[in-house]
Design an enzyme around this catalytic site. Structure first.
Site, PDB file in Angstrom:
ATOM      1  N   TYR A   1       2.209   1.925  -3.327  1.00  0.00           N
ATOM      2  CA  TYR A   1       1.104   2.356  -4.173  1.00  0.00           C
ATOM      3  C   TYR A   1       0.770   3.823  -3.911  1.00  0.00           C
ATOM      4  CZ  TYR A   1      -3.663   2.774  -5.920  1.00  0.00           C
ATOM      5  OH  TYR A   1      -4.785   3.210  -6.560  1.00  0.00           O
ATOM      6  N   ASP A   2       0.677   4.150  -2.632  1.00  0.00           N
ATOM      7  CA  ASP A   2       0.349   5.546  -2.299  1.00  0.00           C
ATOM      8  C   ASP A   2       1.416   6.497  -2.803  1.00  0.00           C
ATOM      9  OD1 ASP A   2      -2.086   5.118  -1.166  1.00  0.00           O
ATOM     10  OD2 ASP A   2      -1.286   4.787   0.837  1.00  0.00           O
TER      11      ASP A   2
ATOM     12  N   GLU B   1     -10.810   3.950  15.294  1.00  0.00           N
ATOM     13  CA  GLU B   1     -11.346   2.612  15.045  1.00  0.00           C
ATOM     14  C   GLU B   1     -10.340   1.765  14.272  1.00  0.00           C
ATOM     15  OE1 GLU B   1     -14.899   3.100  12.757  1.00  0.00           O
ATOM     16  OE2 GLU B   1     -15.635   4.741  14.026  1.00  0.00           O
TER      17      GLU B   1
ATOM     18  N   CYS C   1      19.274 -26.896 -15.080  1.00  0.00           N
ATOM     19  CA  CYS C   1      19.616 -27.743 -16.232  1.00  0.00           C
ATOM     20  C   CYS C   1      21.119 -27.890 -16.450  1.00  0.00           C
ATOM     21  CB  CYS C   1      18.957 -27.200 -17.495  1.00  0.00           C
ATOM     22  SG  CYS C   1      19.686 -25.649 -18.060  1.00  0.00           S
TER      23      CYS C   1
ATOM     24  N   CYS D   1      20.094 -18.160 -17.549  1.00  0.00           N
ATOM     25  CA  CYS D   1      20.338 -19.486 -18.124  1.00  0.00           C
ATOM     26  C   CYS D   1      20.127 -19.386 -19.629  1.00  0.00           C
ATOM     27  CB  CYS D   1      19.367 -20.481 -17.491  1.00  0.00           C
ATOM     28  SG  CYS D   1      19.174 -21.980 -18.463  1.00  0.00           S
TER      29      CYS D   1
ATOM     30  N   CYS E   1      15.542 -25.311 -20.933  1.00  0.00           N
ATOM     31  CA  CYS E   1      15.705 -25.562 -19.492  1.00  0.00           C
ATOM     32  C   CYS E   1      14.335 -25.860 -18.884  1.00  0.00           C
ATOM     33  CB  CYS E   1      16.304 -24.326 -18.836  1.00  0.00           C
ATOM     34  SG  CYS E   1      16.298 -24.359 -17.050  1.00  0.00           S
TER      35      CYS E   1
ATOM     36  N   SER F   1     -13.438   6.562  -0.383  1.00  0.00           N
ATOM     37  CA  SER F   1     -12.292   5.877   0.204  1.00  0.00           C
ATOM     38  C   SER F   1     -11.690   6.811   1.249  1.00  0.00           C
ATOM     39  CB  SER F   1     -11.330   5.424  -0.873  1.00  0.00           C
ATOM     40  OG  SER F   1     -10.536   6.466  -1.290  1.00  0.00           O
ATOM     41  N   LEU F   2     -10.553   6.466   1.768  1.00  0.00           N
ATOM     42  CA  LEU F   2      -9.951   7.264   2.837  1.00  0.00           C
ATOM     43  C   LEU F   2      -8.559   7.709   2.419  1.00  0.00           C
ATOM     44  CD1 LEU F   2     -10.734   5.021   5.941  1.00  0.00           C
ATOM     45  CD2 LEU F   2     -11.550   7.353   5.594  1.00  0.00           C
TER      46      LEU F   2
ATOM     47  N   LYS G   1      -8.884  -0.243  11.292  1.00  0.00           N
ATOM     48  CA  LYS G   1      -9.132  -0.261   9.847  1.00  0.00           C
ATOM     49  C   LYS G   1      -9.042  -1.712   9.401  1.00  0.00           C
ATOM     50  CE  LYS G   1      -7.848   1.935   5.523  1.00  0.00           C
ATOM     51  NZ  LYS G   1      -8.034   0.752   4.713  1.00  0.00           N
TER      52      LYS G   1
ATOM     53  N   LYS H   1     -11.933   9.427  12.978  1.00  0.00           N
ATOM     54  CA  LYS H   1     -13.119  10.089  12.409  1.00  0.00           C
ATOM     55  C   LYS H   1     -13.611  11.175  13.346  1.00  0.00           C
ATOM     56  CE  LYS H   1     -14.677   5.742  10.420  1.00  0.00           C
ATOM     57  NZ  LYS H   1     -15.643   4.649  10.464  1.00  0.00           N
TER      58      LYS H   1
ATOM     59  N   ASP I   1      -8.914  -4.927   7.164  1.00  0.00           N
ATOM     60  CA  ASP I   1      -8.323  -5.229   5.867  1.00  0.00           C
ATOM     61  C   ASP I   1      -9.195  -6.255   5.158  1.00  0.00           C
ATOM     62  OD1 ASP I   1      -6.555  -5.024   3.869  1.00  0.00           O
ATOM     63  OD2 ASP I   1      -5.011  -6.275   4.791  1.00  0.00           O
TER      64      ASP I   1
ATOM     65  N   ASP J   1       0.832  -1.205   0.000  1.00  0.00           N
ATOM     66  CA  ASP J   1       0.000   0.000   0.000  1.00  0.00           C
ATOM     67  C   ASP J   1       0.862   1.249   0.000  1.00  0.00           C
ATOM     68  OD1 ASP J   1      -2.089  -1.655   0.093  1.00  0.00           O
ATOM     69  OD2 ASP J   1      -2.887  -0.987   2.014  1.00  0.00           O
TER      70      ASP J   1
ATOM     71  N   GLU K   1     -17.121  -4.295   6.328  1.00  0.00           N
ATOM     72  CA  GLU K   1     -16.134  -5.054   5.562  1.00  0.00           C
ATOM     73  C   GLU K   1     -16.403  -6.546   5.699  1.00  0.00           C
ATOM     74  OE1 GLU K   1     -12.769  -3.770   4.272  1.00  0.00           O
ATOM     75  OE2 GLU K   1     -13.861  -1.871   4.279  1.00  0.00           O
TER      76      GLU K   1
ATOM     77  N   TYR L   1     -19.396  -0.868  10.549  1.00  0.00           N
ATOM     78  CA  TYR L   1     -18.905   0.284  11.313  1.00  0.00           C
ATOM     79  C   TYR L   1     -19.449   1.621  10.827  1.00  0.00           C
ATOM     80  CZ  TYR L   1     -15.983   0.166   7.195  1.00  0.00           C
ATOM     81  OH  TYR L   1     -15.565   0.106   5.901  1.00  0.00           O
TER      82      TYR L   1
ATOM     83  N   CYS M   1      23.502 -23.186 -14.687  1.00  0.00           N
ATOM     84  CA  CYS M   1      22.096 -23.093 -14.285  1.00  0.00           C
ATOM     85  C   CYS M   1      21.817 -24.208 -13.270  1.00  0.00           C
ATOM     86  CB  CYS M   1      21.182 -23.259 -15.491  1.00  0.00           C
ATOM     87  SG  CYS M   1      19.460 -23.511 -15.011  1.00  0.00           S
TER      88      CYS M   1
ATOM     89  N   LYS N   1      -1.802   4.287   8.640  1.00  0.00           N
ATOM     90  CA  LYS N   1      -1.358   2.919   8.341  1.00  0.00           C
ATOM     91  C   LYS N   1      -0.197   2.549   9.259  1.00  0.00           C
ATOM     92  CE  LYS N   1      -3.570   1.749   4.492  1.00  0.00           C
ATOM     93  NZ  LYS N   1      -3.342   0.615   3.657  1.00  0.00           N
TER      94      LYS N   1
HETATM   95  S1  IVH Z   1     -14.836   4.725   7.091  1.00  0.00           S
HETATM   96  C1  IVH Z   1     -16.341   7.627   3.971  1.00  0.00           C
HETATM   97  N1  IVH Z   1     -13.942   2.946   8.807  1.00  0.00           N
HETATM   98  O1  IVH Z   1     -11.052   1.309   4.155  1.00  0.00           O
HETATM   99  C2  IVH Z   1     -15.525   6.932   5.011  1.00  0.00           C
HETATM  100  N2  IVH Z   1     -13.529   2.608   6.507  1.00  0.00           N
HETATM  101  O2  IVH Z   1      -9.125   2.661   2.516  1.00  0.00           O
HETATM  102  C3  IVH Z   1     -14.851   5.731   4.586  1.00  0.00           C
HETATM  103  N3  IVH Z   1     -12.309   0.553   5.999  1.00  0.00           N
HETATM  104  O3  IVH Z   1     -13.359   2.431   1.784  1.00  0.00           O
HETATM  105  C4  IVH Z   1     -15.122   4.567   5.377  1.00  0.00           C
HETATM  106  N4  IVH Z   1     -12.137  -0.163   8.057  1.00  0.00           N
HETATM  107  O4  IVH Z   1     -13.732   0.128   2.906  1.00  0.00           O
HETATM  108  C5  IVH Z   1     -14.036   3.313   7.523  1.00  0.00           C
HETATM  109  N5  IVH Z   1     -13.252   1.441  10.431  1.00  0.00           N
HETATM  110  C6  IVH Z   1     -13.332   1.793   9.146  1.00  0.00           C
HETATM  111  C7  IVH Z   1     -12.785   1.009   8.102  1.00  0.00           C
HETATM  112  C8  IVH Z   1     -12.899   1.470   6.795  1.00  0.00           C
HETATM  113  C9  IVH Z   1     -11.857  -0.424   6.787  1.00  0.00           C
HETATM  114  C10 IVH Z   1     -12.156   0.562   4.537  1.00  0.00           C
HETATM  115  C11 IVH Z   1     -13.326   1.125   3.792  1.00  0.00           C
HETATM  116  C12 IVH Z   1     -12.757   2.269   3.017  1.00  0.00           C
HETATM  117  C13 IVH Z   1     -11.320   1.875   2.907  1.00  0.00           C
HETATM  118  C14 IVH Z   1     -10.424   3.041   2.622  1.00  0.00           C
END
Ligand code: IVH
Length: 752
Positions: A37-38, A114, A432, A453, A458, A83-84, A116, A307, A118, A34, A191, A243, A429, A331
């Site tokens: 990726y970010d 809270e 082979c 090789c 092979c 998404s977040l 997160k 949040k 996976d 991740d 989730e 959640y 190798c 993360k």
């Molecule tokens: S809040 C609009 N709470 O993580 C607020 N998301 O990477 C977004 N996720 O799309 C959702 N645990 O699918 C929230 N405790 C949690 C979460 C959570 C996992 C997921 C969710 C979100 C993604 C973003």
């Protein structure tokens, strides 16, 4: 960076991000962490900010990833699923708070912290308390209807309980109906996940069937929920936690912490714990507490979500297109462990490259026992000073193969020697015994040396090619994973991938993937699957076959371009187009050498200069003729390197062998050649931004079909191809009565 460079870089990053999105969301088989990726995405966002002229609404920076699969009905979410934004440091978490303080002009903010989870995001809709639908996040505004599959989840209530929650308290405060009244419609977000135990059970089953193993529980959960066979989904035990709230009518709760109580009253499965806190110091402390507890949870967690508690305040700060401003994810650092490096073994891949693998003293890390890890390449081993016998630190970043991070030279056993790949394999190798050769490679931006090789036959290379041939992106012959492929090669049933067609069903069914003492028979059901898939693959187009045959230098997009410009393999093997590409490269080389100011070969006299100037003019003209004629519309993908290696491959033994085999099998994949001259005599004018094609791509397609592209609209213009924000050219076309088409219509005409 010049704008031209930025444009190129942006295009490259967009396609990289798109590839990783596809791997993560649709295939559930991510290749990078991740964090990586970010970083990729941030790099792209930075560039787009610096060069806004290249920003585009369909850039992955502007979209929520897309998890939609084929075969499911699409359903719109009543409230968008966002998404977040991710953060990786305390400073970023504090910056989030600072932003909110500024926006809201107050600093007494309450948050919830809270886990997160996976897993796989899902939205449940309950109407009058009854579950009516379960939908994946999809693109955020609409997702796949997975109700049938979600109903296999035992812990998912079909009806909401009428328990005493905050809605009851509110009811007494006059904001809602009587006790136990349920919302007319409510979207509840959560989730879907899989427990570690279930994950191990399924992987054991897959190993027995010779299928590739899933990397982690999240991937299986994601893969499972998208199966079209609900009975199979039911067999794999999924679980769910909830959640969040989407659309809710009427409104029943006013904050995140109240919501938890309400979800509980409705009888829904919840996360273990949330932390209601005041201010960012408390939030940061809660993030630490959660980290200490989260490994005991039934689901995997890779972060904390902070949040803003109060819904009024959430609404006040709002959201961007992608993510709420009122929440962020933090993360955690990937788990690491220390263990002993017992040996470095060498694996040989499908191209013959030798890669080192760390054989470790088994150690428990992120829900599983790890005994192997990647060491990337020899240079990396040197750079990190990793030696056999060392204590090493390994990391498992959730999704991907564990990697060796570092060694501890201060605790090194005496006599541990520096690793030398050539010596380790005795110059041969390891599979082979053939010669190996040094190869300069550029991987992930770093230059390095690899050993390869040299023997095309092979066994490791053969098995690698067979596995690749059958992979999803190639011919999708499911059932032939790496283990089955290796077995077929080991038994000499397959030399070249198409030999797979000669292996009888019974032979496949009785393959023993285990040992003589502990046999593991592949079985009739799996074998039948392979036979059906290999038959279906016969009809796949040239581009797929070309990619599947592992022609050196021909990747997926090159294969597509070649497949669109050749009728069949025979035509490609002796391609006029590819010869022309080489011819142009030769002319260019000569042009460089003959330039009067050439550094290698400067003009010796004025006379020489004049002569060479003329020669160059002639060469330029020849090149221009090729560019305007046979090479018009040919993309950069098809360059001299690709042309040379493709022609060479099919002229050599391996290529000839493949062609002969396919002839015997009566497999003759067809190219998707556009009808020559479809647009001959037609002139196009392009204006505005097209939804998916880049301007150059649209132009290339028109040119390749024999059409012309012009810059201005006149009565002679055949079509105006208009996209978003088309300007005066569109008006002019309307004035003159020139037909206006969009990308969809162009695609229809060209069958692309
Ligand atoms: S809040 C609009 N709470 O993580 C607020 N998301 O990477 C977004 N996720 O799309 C959702 N645990 O699918 C929230 N405790 C949690 C979460 C959570 C996992 C997921 C969710 C979100 C993604 C973003």
């Amino acid at each position: 960076m010049t704008p031209a460079e930025a444009k190129k870089q942006i295009a490259a990053l967009r396609s990289q991000v798109a590839r990783h999105d596809e791997l993560y969301y649709r295939k559930a088989k991510p290749e990078i962490t991740d964090l990586d990726y970010d970083q990729l995405k941030r790099g792209l966002a930075d560039l787009e900010e610096k060069f806004p002229q290249f920003a585009s609404a369909d850039s992955p920076t502007q979209r929520v990833g897309d998890d939609r699969a084929q075969g499911f009905k699409e359903v719109a979410h009543r409230q968008k699923m966002l998404s977040l934004d991710n953060t990786y440091s305390e400073a970023e978490v504090r910056a989030f708070h600072a932003r909110l303080v500024k926006l809201l002009e107050r600093d007494d903010l309450r948050y919830t912290v809270e886990p997160k989870i996976d897993g796989l995001a899902v939205s449940l809709t309950y109407e009058e308390g009854k579950l009516v639908r379960a939908v994946t996040r999809g693109q955020g505004d609409k997702g796949d209807d997975i109700t049938v599959n979600a109903l296999t989840i035992a812990s998912l209530p079909r009806e909401l309980a009428r328990g005493e929650g905050p809605s009851f308290a509110k009811a007494s405060a006059g904001r809602q109906g009587a006790k136990g009244e349920l919302p007319r419609v409510v979207e509840i977000r959560g989730e879907i996940y899989m427990t570690a135990a279930e994950f191990e059970r399924i992987n054991a089953e897959r190993a027995a069937a010779g299928e590739d193993l899933y990397a982690n529980p999240r991937n299986v959960a994601a893969g499972t929920i998208k199966l079209l066979d609900a009975a199979e989904v039911a067999r794999r035990k999924l679980a769910i936690v909830l959640y969040g709230l989407g659309y809710c009518e009427p409104e029943v709760v006013g904050s995140q912490s109240e919501l938890r109580a309400q979800l509980k009253a409705w009888g829904l499965p919840l996360v273990e714990r949330i932390w209601p806190v005041r201010g960012i110091d408390e939030a940061w402390a809660a993030i630490g507490e959660l980290d200490a507890l989260r490994r005991n949870f039934a689901y995997g967690t890779d972060g904390a979500v902070v949040k803003l508690d109060d819904f009024e305040l959430q609404r006040a700060v709002g959201s961007t297109d992608k993510a709420p401003r009122w929440a962020i994810a933090y993360k955690y650092k990937p788990d690491t462990a220390r263990t002993r490096l017992c040996a470095i073994t060498i694996q040989v891949g499908k191209t013959g490259i030798l890669s080192p693998v760390a054989e470790l003293e088994p150690v428990f890390l992120s829900l599983s026992t790890i005994s192997r890890a990647t060491l990337h390449n020899e240079d990396e081993i040197r750079r990190k000073d990793i030696r056999v016998g060392d204590l090493v630190e390994i990391e498992r970043a959730g999704e991907v193969i564990p990697a060796v991070l570092r060694s501890f030279p201060e605790e090194r056993p005496k006599g541990a020697k520096e690793f030398n790949l050539f010596e380790a394999v005795g110059g041969k190798c390891p599979v082979c015994g053939s010669k190996i050769a040094r190869l300069e490679v550029a991987a992930e931006g770093a230059e390095g040396v690899a050993w390869k090789c040299q023997n095309y036959d092979c066994r490791a290379q053969r098995a690698g090619r067979l596995g690749f041939f059958c992979s999803r992106r190639a011919l999708a012959i499911d059932g032939v994973g790496d283990i089955v492929a290796a077995k077929l090669v080991e038994l000499d049933l397959v030399r070249d991938p198409p030999d797979l067609y000669d292996v009888p069903l019974e032979t496949l069914a009785t393959l023993n993937l285990g040992t003589a003492e502990e046999p593991r028979i592949f079985g009739e059901k799996n074998a039948t699957k392979i036979v059906a898939a290999r038959e279906a693959a016969r009809a796949l187009p040239l581009e797929k076959w070309l990619y599947a045959l592992s022609v050196p230098d021909v990747g997926e997009s090159t294969a597509r371009e070649l497949g669109r410009r050749h009728r069949n393999l025979a035509e490609l093997a002796d391609s006029k187009l590819l010869r022309t590409v080489l011819e142009k490269a030769r002319l260019l080389e000569q042009r460089e050498l003959e330039a009067p100011a050439s550094r290698k070969n400067p003009a010796k006299s004025d006379e020489d200069k004049v002569r060479r100037k003329e020669l160059c003019a002639r060469l330029d003209a020849e090149i221009a003729v090729l560019d305007a004629g046979p090479l018009a519309g040919v993309p950069q993908d098809i360059g001299p390197a690709v042309a040379a290696s493709t022609l060479e491959f099919f002229a050599g033994t391996p290529g000839k062998r493949l062609l002969a085999k396919l002839r015997t099998l009566r497999i003759d994949p067809q190219g998707t050649v556009m009808e020559a001259g479809l647009f001959t005599g037609k002139t196009f004018v392009l204006t505005g931004t097209l939804p998916t094609l880049k301007r150059e791509e649209a132009e290339q397609n028109i040119l390749a079909a024999g059409g012309k592209v012009s810059g201005s609209v006149s009565k002679k213009t055949s079509y105006v191809l208009a996209g978003d924000e088309a300007g005066s050219k569109l008006e002019k076309a309307r004035e003159l009565g020139v037909p206006v088409i969009d990308e969809k219509e162009l695609r229809k005409m060209l069958k692309i």
